[in-house]
Design an enzyme around this catalytic site. Structure first.
Site, PDB file in Angstrom:
ATOM      1  N   HIS A 102       0.864  -1.181   0.000  1.00 11.10           N
ATOM      2  CA  HIS A 102       0.000   0.000   0.000  1.00 11.10           C
ATOM      3  C   HIS A 102       0.898   1.227   0.000  1.00 11.10           C
ATOM      4  CE1 HIS A 102      -3.500   2.539   0.740  1.00 11.10           C
ATOM      5  NE2 HIS A 102      -2.736   3.200   1.596  1.00 11.10           N
ATOM      6  N   CYS A 103       0.712   2.090  -1.007  1.00 10.97           N
ATOM      7  CA  CYS A 103       1.566   3.266  -1.157  1.00 10.97           C
ATOM      8  C   CYS A 103       0.810   4.509  -0.699  1.00 10.97           C
ATOM      9  CB  CYS A 103       1.998   3.438  -2.613  1.00 10.97           C
ATOM     10  SG  CYS A 103       3.010   4.904  -2.888  1.00 10.97           S
ATOM     11  N   PRO A 104       1.289   5.182   0.350  1.00 11.91           N
ATOM     12  CA  PRO A 104       0.586   6.400   0.792  1.00 11.91           C
ATOM     13  C   PRO A 104       0.695   7.543  -0.199  1.00 11.91           C
ATOM     14  CG  PRO A 104       2.647   6.121   1.992  1.00 11.91           C
ATOM     15  CD  PRO A 104       2.457   4.876   1.185  1.00 11.91           C
TER      16      PRO A 104
END
Length: 387
Positions: A102-104
């Site tokens: 998951h990439c912020p």
């Protein structure tokens, strides 16, 4: 009109909420600052548009910006893809197909459908920042010194032509210098940070893995070595050729190979080889977990000041939650750092059946080992490596 309405759907408009997050706000802010300042510096002070080189340079800057934003928004709004309801998992985490992480910065997961766009963004962003950084450096140099000299006593390259005659409408003053210097810092920082992420992504793509699968493989080797088992873990999705692995993600059509549900595997493996290994690791984690008793209350703060300076500065850099603790509760720790532990709060008998679970990080100084576990002196997973 009908086509327009089919594109502007309620679901698509809902996706715009992904922009309301600190990750996209910072990422788009950096892109806007570097792109805008590079164009302003080029047109006003370094390479004017009426020259051939200046026109080509300006077109290249626009090209970098368009390609970076195109792949960035593709990675954000296209998303990783989700499995159908009721479908049994093979190569997915929760409901995400081939989840990498998951990439912020895009406020979305990176997976099957957007892995290529995300990786291209990681490539184009450093390249565009290198170009912008060159513009920033040359603008400041030519405006402050008006001249570059190279070579020996008799051989020099005069760059005084870079100074405008007549002077530009907007002078290169202190504000312009400070803004250009700030943009240069952003460009160099982005080049290093995002460039490192690009090399990490390419490393796992050429092995046809995801970041999560790489971690599973590492734990599989650790499990085999820990118990000295006579077995070898073979990663099922590595095709044995970097080019074949590369084509699993990057294609000329832009659509990744396969349907995101079924994947080609190596000889001797099957679709559930990785799932079976995960189940073994989960069972092993329960065996190697340690029971702790809470001796101090903990509010669940990310960086608690009242638990010591070392605990404050060594808070885990992760989006995993912290859990509140009350004196007298029991925790089953599964992994840990020097000053932090991660585990499940033991609520009642339903915890054993997996019905009710509260998991997260908590300071080590808030708990102590239970006597039954202290005798075995078995450390949570990951603690030995951090000592």
């Amino acid at each position: 009109m009908g086509t327009f309405c089919s594109v502007i759907k309620f679901e698509n408009l809902q996706e715009l909420k992904r922009l309301c997050h600190w990750g996209p706000i910072i990422a788009l802010g950096v892109i806007a600052i570097c792109s805008t300042m590079a164009m302003i510096d080029s047109v006003l002070w370094y390479w004017p548009l009426h020259t051939t080189g200046g026109s080509v340079n300006f077109i290249m800057l626009i090209n970098w910006t368009v390609m970076i934003l195109y792949n960035y928004f593709n990675a954000m709004f296209v998303g990783p893809g989700f499995v159908p309801l009721g479908w049994k998992p093979v190569r997915k985490i929760l409901c995400v197909m081939k989840m990498d992480h998951h990439c912020p910065w895009i406020n979305n997961c990176c997976g099957y459908q957007n892995h290529a766009s995300f990786t291209l963004f990681l490539l184009l962003a450093p390249l565009g920042c290198i170009h912008a950084a060159f513009i920033f450096v040359m603008t400041m140099y030519t405006q402050l010194y008006h001249r570059l000299s190279f070579g020996w006593n008799t051989v020099k390259i005069d760059m005084s032509a870079a100074r405008r005659d007549p002077l530009p409408i907007v002078p290169f003053g202190l504000a312009a210098f400070a803004t250009t210097l700030f943009a240069l810092g952003l460009a160099l920082g982005t080049t290093i940070a995002v460039g490192m992420l690009f090399f990490i992504q390419m490393k796992i793509i050429l092995r046809n893995k995801t970041s999560i699968e790489s971690w599973i493989e590492e734990k599989a080797k650790d499990r085999i070595q820990y118990y000295q088992l006579d077995e070898v873990f073979v990663f099922p999705y590595d095709m044995g050729s970097r080019w074949r692995n590369f084509k699993q993600v990057f294609t000329w059509s832009g659509v990744p190979e396969g349907d995101g549900l079924e994947w080609p595997v190596r000889e001797g493996c099957h679709q559930y080889s990785l799932t079976i290994e995960q189940l073994k690791q989960k069972a092993d984690k329960r065996v190697r977990s340690v029971r702790y008793k809470v001796i101090e209350d903990y509010s669940g703060a990310c960086c608690p000041l009242n638990k010591g300076i070392k605990t404050f500065f060594t808070s885990p850099c992760t989006e995993e939650p912290r859990i509140q603790l009350q004196k007298g509760e029991f925790i089953l720790a599964t992994r840990g750092l020097r000053y932090w532990l991660y585990g499940d709060k033991i609520l009642d008998d339903s915890f054993i059946e997996g019905v009710s679970r509260i998991r997260g990080w908590f300071p080590r100084k808030c708990v102590e080992k239970c006597p039954c576990d202290a005798e075995t002196d078995q450390a949570p997973e990951g603690e030995k490596k951090n000592r």
